[in-house]
Scaffold this motif. Structure first.
Motif, mmCIF file in Angstrom:
data_model
loop_
_atom_site.group_PDB
_atom_site.id
_atom_site.type_symbol
_atom_site.label_atom_id
_atom_site.label_comp_id
_atom_site.label_asym_id
_atom_site.label_seq_id
_atom_site.Cartn_x
_atom_site.Cartn_y
_atom_site.Cartn_z
ATOM 1 N N THR A 2 -23.222 -72.181 1.798
ATOM 2 C CA THR A 2 -22.391 -71.760 0.674
ATOM 3 C C THR A 2 -22.511 -70.249 0.570
ATOM 4 N N ILE A 3 -21.370 -69.558 0.654
ATOM 5 C CA ILE A 3 -21.388 -68.087 0.670
ATOM 6 C C ILE A 3 -20.714 -67.568 -0.597
ATOM 7 N N THR A 4 -21.397 -66.671 -1.298
ATOM 8 C CA THR A 4 -20.842 -66.081 -2.518
ATOM 9 C C THR A 4 -20.215 -64.729 -2.178
ATOM 10 N N VAL A 5 -18.960 -64.547 -2.533
ATOM 11 C CA VAL A 5 -18.247 -63.306 -2.209
ATOM 12 C C VAL A 5 -17.770 -62.654 -3.502
ATOM 13 N N GLU A 6 -18.215 -61.414 -3.707
ATOM 14 C CA GLU A 6 -17.859 -60.695 -4.931
ATOM 15 C C GLU A 6 -17.348 -59.301 -4.573
ATOM 16 N N PRO A 7 -16.556 -58.702 -5.454
ATOM 17 C CA PRO A 7 -16.123 -57.322 -5.208
ATOM 18 C C PRO A 7 -17.266 -56.345 -5.482
ATOM 19 N N TRP A 8 -17.133 -55.089 -5.027
ATOM 20 C CA TRP A 8 -18.076 -54.038 -5.439
ATOM 21 C C TRP A 8 -18.107 -54.037 -6.967
ATOM 22 N N ARG A 9 -19.284 -53.959 -7.538
ATOM 23 C CA ARG A 9 -19.390 -53.942 -8.995
ATOM 24 C C ARG A 9 -19.833 -52.571 -9.483
ATOM 25 N N ALA A 10 -18.939 -51.823 -10.082
ATOM 26 C CA ALA A 10 -19.282 -50.537 -10.694
ATOM 27 C C ALA A 10 -18.167 -50.170 -11.649
ATOM 28 N N LYS A 11 -18.545 -49.522 -12.727
ATOM 29 C CA LYS A 11 -17.529 -49.079 -13.677
ATOM 30 C C LYS A 11 -16.569 -48.102 -13.004
ATOM 31 N N ALA A 12 -17.117 -47.302 -12.064
ATOM 32 C CA ALA A 12 -16.294 -46.307 -11.379
ATOM 33 C C ALA A 12 -15.328 -46.943 -10.375
ATOM 34 N N PHE A 13 -15.578 -48.206 -10.008
ATOM 35 C CA PHE A 13 -14.712 -48.925 -9.059
ATOM 36 C C PHE A 13 -14.073 -50.120 -9.759
ATOM 37 N N PRO A 14 -13.065 -49.914 -10.611
ATOM 38 C CA PRO A 14 -12.504 -51.063 -11.331
ATOM 39 C C PRO A 14 -11.807 -52.041 -10.374
ATOM 40 N N VAL A 15 -11.916 -53.315 -10.677
ATOM 41 C CA VAL A 15 -11.272 -54.335 -9.840
ATOM 42 C C VAL A 15 -9.769 -54.288 -10.084
ATOM 43 N N ILE A 16 -9.000 -54.236 -8.985
ATOM 44 C CA ILE A 16 -7.538 -54.278 -9.088
ATOM 45 C C ILE A 16 -7.082 -55.731 -9.037
ATOM 46 N N LYS A 17 -7.612 -56.456 -8.076
ATOM 47 C CA LYS A 17 -7.278 -57.866 -7.934
ATOM 48 C C LYS A 17 -8.331 -58.523 -7.046
ATOM 49 N N ASP A 18 -8.786 -59.699 -7.426
ATOM 50 C CA ASP A 18 -9.754 -60.474 -6.640
ATOM 51 C C ASP A 18 -10.897 -59.592 -6.110
ATOM 52 N N LEU A 19 -10.861 -59.319 -4.788
ATOM 53 C CA LEU A 19 -11.967 -58.574 -4.177
ATOM 54 C C LEU A 19 -11.612 -57.105 -3.943
ATOM 55 N N VAL A 20 -10.441 -56.689 -4.407
ATOM 56 C CA VAL A 20 -9.981 -55.313 -4.165
ATOM 57 C C VAL A 20 -10.374 -54.436 -5.348
ATOM 58 N N VAL A 21 -11.057 -53.316 -5.050
ATOM 59 C CA VAL A 21 -11.409 -52.375 -6.114
ATOM 60 C C VAL A 21 -10.749 -51.029 -5.847
ATOM 61 N N ASP A 22 -10.608 -50.241 -6.896
ATOM 62 C CA ASP A 22 -10.028 -48.900 -6.793
ATOM 63 C C ASP A 22 -11.152 -47.906 -6.542
ATOM 64 N N ARG A 23 -11.164 -47.335 -5.332
ATOM 65 C CA ARG A 23 -12.218 -46.376 -4.987
ATOM 66 C C ARG A 23 -11.732 -44.941 -5.121
ATOM 67 N N GLY A 24 -10.742 -44.742 -5.979
ATOM 68 C CA GLY A 24 -10.203 -43.393 -6.200
ATOM 69 C C GLY A 24 -11.252 -42.404 -6.675
ATOM 70 N N ALA A 25 -12.314 -42.909 -7.307
ATOM 71 C CA ALA A 25 -13.382 -42.014 -7.777
ATOM 72 C C ALA A 25 -13.957 -41.202 -6.617
ATOM 73 N N PHE A 26 -14.089 -41.827 -5.445
ATOM 74 C CA PHE A 26 -14.596 -41.114 -4.267
ATOM 75 C C PHE A 26 -13.635 -39.987 -3.866
ATOM 76 N N ASP A 27 -12.337 -40.283 -3.917
ATOM 77 C CA ASP A 27 -11.358 -39.256 -3.561
ATOM 78 C C ASP A 27 -11.486 -38.058 -4.490
ATOM 79 N N ARG A 28 -11.700 -38.340 -5.767
ATOM 80 C CA ARG A 28 -11.782 -37.225 -6.729
ATOM 81 C C ARG A 28 -13.066 -36.417 -6.528
ATOM 82 N N ILE A 29 -14.149 -37.071 -6.073
ATOM 83 C CA ILE A 29 -15.370 -36.313 -5.758
ATOM 84 C C ILE A 29 -15.094 -35.378 -4.581
#
Lengths: 233, 249
Positions: B95-122
């Motif tokens: 049984t495999i548990t799959v979760e998105p990256w969890r961080a306030k800076a990486f909000p979930v867009i959908k399912d396992l997809v997160v917005d990593r725009g914070a890295f671009d802004r850095i």
């Protein structure tokens, strides 16, 4: 952001997470140096009552007559208190920030690299802070005197750790071990924060951190345990 | 292989989200983890269900787009990207548990997809050098000591996947920021902006609501590119130096 001047950026960076942990590192180093001296003082208990009380007395007359009686000690106390307060302030600020940075927790977690020591820094810190309050009330001001109050530091020490107060000794032993774990990661972390960490030096940094933590832990355990076990009376 | 998947499903940024369990039968051990998700998605589509959204692009381990937390480890049990993780790393019946990256800076867009725009802004804040345009200079015009070149290159291999943030107990983005600071700070071209860069990038890092670094090292342990932890020490040293120097430009 793009338009703000670097002058403003500099003042902002002075309050950054990196600046906070640098403050923790510097104050941590001060506290570790204090612990080394404190441990040396404690070990005088094995030289007998006269040597121990004399050491304690000498701490109060250092610098006389240029400093008033106990002046040096108070300078040290102020520096230590400031260090502790800055250390706690930075820790709380970073702790709160870390909590806010991950609002949704993982359902499955796995420890890949973290050690018991690095993972319990914050809880250990709380325990140590509570211990310091108790410790000062116990052996410095003597308001808490399990085996009877005394003007002799040696007698306070010996009275406080008698076998019938085994719970006092147990509390000391547990918190001293907590201090050891706190130092194991703390020294490594402080050196990394202050920029000393290079891949080629990581082995040495780990050995240094473990060695200092171990020596201090054993050094602080020897006195109370010897009293409880009847080796020092 | 028969696999039971517990996957995070979240319809959109405002949805609360929940774990959903799926059975994935007949998985080949030679499939990559993403191919196994493809198989699941084909099955879901045939059943008229919404497929599981996940980020991916090159599937060669070099772009940094894919990345999910598998059984509590960023990119799963092997130190590589999720696309280079194969099902042979699991056992039949797992049984495999799959979760998105969890961080306030990486909000979930959908399912396992997160917005990593914070890295671009850095990166926008300071992850660049100023270089004159025109013909390329001679390759040997600016000598770089081998050790510096190696260190810069090691740091430059960062693909910005965000595993360091996902794995960090503090959700700190310091390894990513430090990789860029070290990469540019080791090279002669990076010197003019070196002090301003570290200040601006650390400020942007903090502004994006990442946590602070406590030197635990989970980030470097899961990094698919092996970015060393000592880059963070380099960043700290650079920042303290920049603050102490008092230079304002």
């Amino acid at each position: 952001m793009a338009n703000s001047t670097l002058t403003k950026q500099r003042s902002e960076a002075l309050g950054s997470t990196v600046a906070l942990k640098s403050a923790m590192a510097v104050t941590g180093v001060i506290l570790v140096l204090f612990l080394v001296v404190h441990m040396y003082g404690n070990l005088n208990v094995f030289a007998g009552q006269a040597a121990f009380d004399n050491y304690s007395h000498h701490l109060r007359v250092i610098g006389e007559p240029m400093l008033p009686h106990g002046g040096f000690l108070w300078i040290v106390r102020v520096v230590l208190l400031a260090s502790v307060l800055i250390h706690i302030y930075a820790a709380v600020a970073l702790w709160r920030r870390a909590g806010a940075a991950r609002p949704v927790r993982y359902q499955a977690t796995k420890r890949v690299q973290r050690s018991y020591s690095s993972y319990t820094m914050r809880y250990g810190g709380v325990l140590i802070a509570l211990f310091v309050v108790f410790h000062i009330l116990h052996l410095t001001t003597n308001h808490i005197a399990p085996g009877g109050a005394s003007d002799s530091p040696y007698e306070r020490f010996v009275n406080g750790f008698q076998p019938e107060f085994w719970y006092v000794t147990l509390f000391y032993v547990l918190t001293v071990i907590a201090v050891g774990f706190h130092l194991r990661h703390g020294i490594w972390s402080a050196l990394t924060t202050l920029g000393a960490n290079r891949q080629s030096r990581q082995r040495s940094l780990n050995i240094i951190a473990t060695a200092i933590a171990f020596v201090l832990t054993v050094g602080f355990l020897l006195g109370p345990l010897s009293v409880t076990l009847g080796l020092v009376e | 292989m028969n696999i039971t998947l517990r996957v995070w499903r979240q319809k959109g940024p405002d949805d609360k989200g929940r774990m959903v369990t799926y059975q994935v039968p007949d998985v080949s051990p030679d499939m990559s983890f993403l191919e196994m998700l493809d198989v699941l998605n084909e099955k879901l589509q045939l059943e008229g269900e919404e497929p599981v959204a996940f980020d991916h692009d090159c599937r060669e381990g070099i772009c940094g787009a894919c990345g999910v937390v598998i059984d509590g480890e960023a990119h799963g049990p092997e130190t590589t990207t999720t696309c280079q993780l194969h099902m042979r790393s699991f056992k039949d019946g797992d049984t495999i548990t799959v979760e998105p990256w969890r961080a306030k800076a990486f909000p979930v867009i959908k399912d396992l997809v997160v917005d990593r725009g914070a890295f671009d802004r850095i990166i926008q804040a300071g992850g660049y050098i100023s270089a004159p345009t025109g013909t390329a200079p001679d390759a040997h015009a600016m000598p770089v000591p081998k050790a510096d070149a190696d260190r810069a290159f090691d740091a430059a291999t960062c693909i910005g996947c965000g595993a360091c943030v996902a794995a960090c107990p503090n959700a700190s983005g310091m390894l990513f920021t430090a990789a860029k600071v070290t990469h540019l700070g080791m090279l002669p071209q990076g010197q003019p902006e070196r002090q301003a860069r570290v200040i601006k990038m650390v400020n942007q890092h903090d502004e994006e609501d990442f946590g602070g670094c406590t030197n635990i090292g989970e980030c470097a342990a899961v990094c698919p590119k092996g970015i060393p932890l000592d880059t963070i020490s380099q960043l700290n040293r650079d920042l303290l130096g920049a603050l102490a120097s008092g230079r304002t430009e």
